[in-house]
Enzyme design. Structure first.
Site, mmCIF file in Angstrom:
data_model
loop_
_atom_site.group_PDB
_atom_site.id
_atom_site.type_symbol
_atom_site.label_atom_id
_atom_site.label_comp_id
_atom_site.label_asym_id
_atom_site.label_seq_id
_atom_site.Cartn_x
_atom_site.Cartn_y
_atom_site.Cartn_z
ATOM 1 N N LYS A 82 0.853 -1.202 0.000
ATOM 2 C CA LYS A 82 0.000 0.000 0.000
ATOM 3 C C LYS A 82 0.882 1.242 0.000
ATOM 4 C CE LYS A 82 -3.830 2.112 2.625
ATOM 5 N NZ LYS A 82 -4.705 1.959 3.819
ATOM 6 N N SER A 89 -9.588 1.979 3.147
ATOM 7 C CA SER A 89 -8.751 2.731 2.231
ATOM 8 C C SER A 89 -7.741 1.855 1.483
ATOM 9 C CB SER A 89 -7.999 3.817 3.004
ATOM 10 O OG SER A 89 -7.145 3.233 3.970
ATOM 11 N N SER A 119 -9.582 -0.314 7.414
ATOM 12 C CA SER A 119 -9.109 -0.238 6.032
ATOM 13 C C SER A 119 -8.420 -1.468 5.468
ATOM 14 C CB SER A 119 -8.171 0.948 5.868
ATOM 15 O OG SER A 119 -8.937 2.109 5.748
HETATM 16 N N1 GLN Z 1 -12.773 4.404 6.679
HETATM 17 C C1 GLN Z 1 -12.108 4.847 7.876
HETATM 18 C C2 GLN Z 1 -11.712 6.288 7.738
HETATM 19 O O1 GLN Z 1 -12.000 6.843 6.747
HETATM 20 C C3 GLN Z 1 -10.937 3.977 8.182
HETATM 21 C C4 GLN Z 1 -9.750 4.300 7.374
HETATM 22 C C5 GLN Z 1 -8.580 3.435 7.704
HETATM 23 O O2 GLN Z 1 -8.721 2.385 8.365
HETATM 24 N N2 GLN Z 1 -7.416 3.867 7.277
HETATM 25 O O3 GLN Z 1 -11.123 6.852 8.596
#
Ligand code: GLN
Length: 477
Positions: free
Chosen positions: A79, A154, A178
């Site tokens: 990532k 994400s 994410s």
């Molecule tokens: N969807 C969550 C956010 O927008 C989690 C994001 C993540 O785990 N990096 O913060």
């Protein structure tokens, strides 16, 4: 070589037995990426020079007859929030659009020392903020199971690439879900370890007390292999824990008969899609058939998790992102007449809408007049949520829940409504607030053939138990 469903063991033994060279294997992945990724969008950069050099080194090792390391020749993706020496790392943001890091993230270095071949960097939401991968500054990712739908976020690129056989395994990061949520949307396995289990050195910070690195893979066994490789104390991250790392593969095969598995009432209530509910209920029945004792448990503060998460996460993000000022890294706005104007314009042009929204929310929550009312209150709720899990784990060894209230939604469906997007994280943020491990595994599909995922939570540092349960379920399914 057929890259479909290729696991870590398959790839490694093919290289070891001379069926294919590591270099040829990497090349066949690059060819598939070139053919299939334009429709999916899972890669932001390819690291061919670095990947092929590593593959050549593995081939030399194999020729010399030496014992090969556990990930020898296995093609992986990283990532784009993890820094890679000499390979562009953007965190999905324009503000790091030209950033070439001078060092490697510990998790990446450990994968490579175990023989892995890094194919490239995976698309993601900007600074890992999002649940659909639509916040990437570069391009969205499309779900390989249905290109009109999001892959989740994400770590959308990391999940989509594994699902589309564009990498054998990938690393993602999980601050509020994410790794697990995109794994569930794409029908792959995603593991968020305990806080402190895997070093965060070289992970571009979103919310430091919630950020975790973990694997996305095709099988639970592969997740166990990657976790065993990247876990353990790192002197470069003082929050990485001095806790021995078990042999996860040996643990995997132990019987699950007699284990106590909790089902949390609060995770099966209102807002849960009926198809997801029935798939998770079926999975719970399968665990019972495998000899687990099913116990209903309660996590009473769950309803406060989303507000607490979005205060703690934005507060920490507002502080972490202060370093992107046009001086130290990446992009700098041109033609500014003063230093203050350069800062302002760099951040205005460099950050996207969601990142700015979070910096503003977080700065507000930390400001003198509101700190006690918001930030301090959220921290207290965080303690209550952690206690909920501590209490439940006095009765059970693991807890099963849905990963996400719905299967993958369409691109554009939630982009105008940030709150609806935030609610997609309802079942995942709790594990980050409490620091406990959670794994998402496929447990069925909707009528439209979209994957459904279920989650298994474990006690702090007890990844072995959730891997074991997940493996037994996967083998039985
Ligand atoms: N969807 C969550 C956010 O927008 C989690 C994001 C993540 O785990 N990096 O913060």
């Amino acid at each position: 070589m057929d890259l479909k469903l290729l696991t870590i063991d398959d790839a490694r033994s093919a290289v070891r037995d001379g069926k294919i060279t590591a270099a040829a294997l990497a090349e066949s992945f690059y060819a598939k990426i070139e053919k299939d990724d334009p429709q999916i969008g899972s890669y932001l950069a390819l690291s061919k020079e670095r990947g092929l050099a590593k593959a050549a080194a593995i081939d030399d090792l194999a020729k010399s007859g030496n014992v090969l390391p556990p990930l020898a020749g296995v093609p992986v993706g990283i990532k784009d929030v993890m820094v890679t020496r000499g390979v562009r790392t953007t965190a999905g943001s324009k503000i790091l659009g030209n950033y070439i890091p001078p060092y490697d993230c510990t998790a990446v270095a450990r994968l490579e020392s175990a023989g892995a071949v890094v194919l490239g960097k995976m698309n993601c939401d900007e600074f890992a903020m999002g649940s659909s991968n639509e916040n990437s500054a570069w391009k969205p990712v499309h779900n390989p199971r249905d290109l009109s739908r999001v892959p989740g976020g994400s770590s959308g690129g990391s999940a989509a690439a594994v699902a589309a056989d564009l990498a054998v395994a990938t690393l993602g990061s999980d601050t509020g879900g994410s790794i697990r949520q995109p794994a569930s949307f794409c029908g792959v396995v995603g593991l968020k370890p305990t806080y402190g289990r895997v070093s965060r050195y070289g992970l571009i910070a979103f919310a430091s007390s919630l950020d975790h690195i973990g694997p996305l893979t095709k099988t639970v066994r592969d997740a166990a292999i990657v976790l065993g490789t990247i876990a353990g104390r790192d002197p470069m991250d003082s929050t990485s824990a001095e806790v021995p790392v078990p042999d996860y593969l040996a643990e995997l095969e132990k019987p699950i008969r007699g284990m106590k598995v909790g089902v949390a009432r609060e995770y099966m209530g209102e807002g849960l899609d009926p198809e997801v509910r029935s798939a998770v209920e079926d999975a719970v029945r399968s665990l019972a058939e495998l000899g687990c004792e099913i116990v209903e448990v309660s996590l009473p503060h769950t309803e406060y998790a989303i507000p607490a998460y979005y205060i703690v996460a934005t507060a920490e993000a507002s502080s972490n992102l202060a370093r992107f000022d046009g001086v130290r890294y990446g992009y700098r706005a041109e033609n500014a007449r003063s230093l203050a104007e350069m800062y302002r314009r760099t951040r205005d042009l460099g950050f996207g809408t969601e990142v700015k929204r979070r910096i503003m929310l977080g700065t507000y929550a930390l400001s003198a007049g509101y700190y006690d009312a918001y930030y301090l209150k959220a921290q207290k709720v965080r303690t209550l949520l952690t206690r909920d899990f501590d209490d439940a784990f006095k009765q059970v060894d693991a807890i099963v829940a849905p990963t996400s209230p719905t299967a993958a939604f369409k691109l554009g469906d939630k982009t105008d409504d940030p709150l609806a997007m935030y609610l997609a994280d309802i079942y995942t943020v709790t594990a980050n607030l409490a620091g406990i491990p959670g794994i998402s595994i496929p447990c069925g599909q909707t009528k439209e053939k979209l994957p459904i995922g279920m989650q298994i939570f474990g006690k702090h540092f007890d990844e072995a138990t959730i891997l074991r349960l997940a493996h037994a379920y996967e083998q039985s399914a």
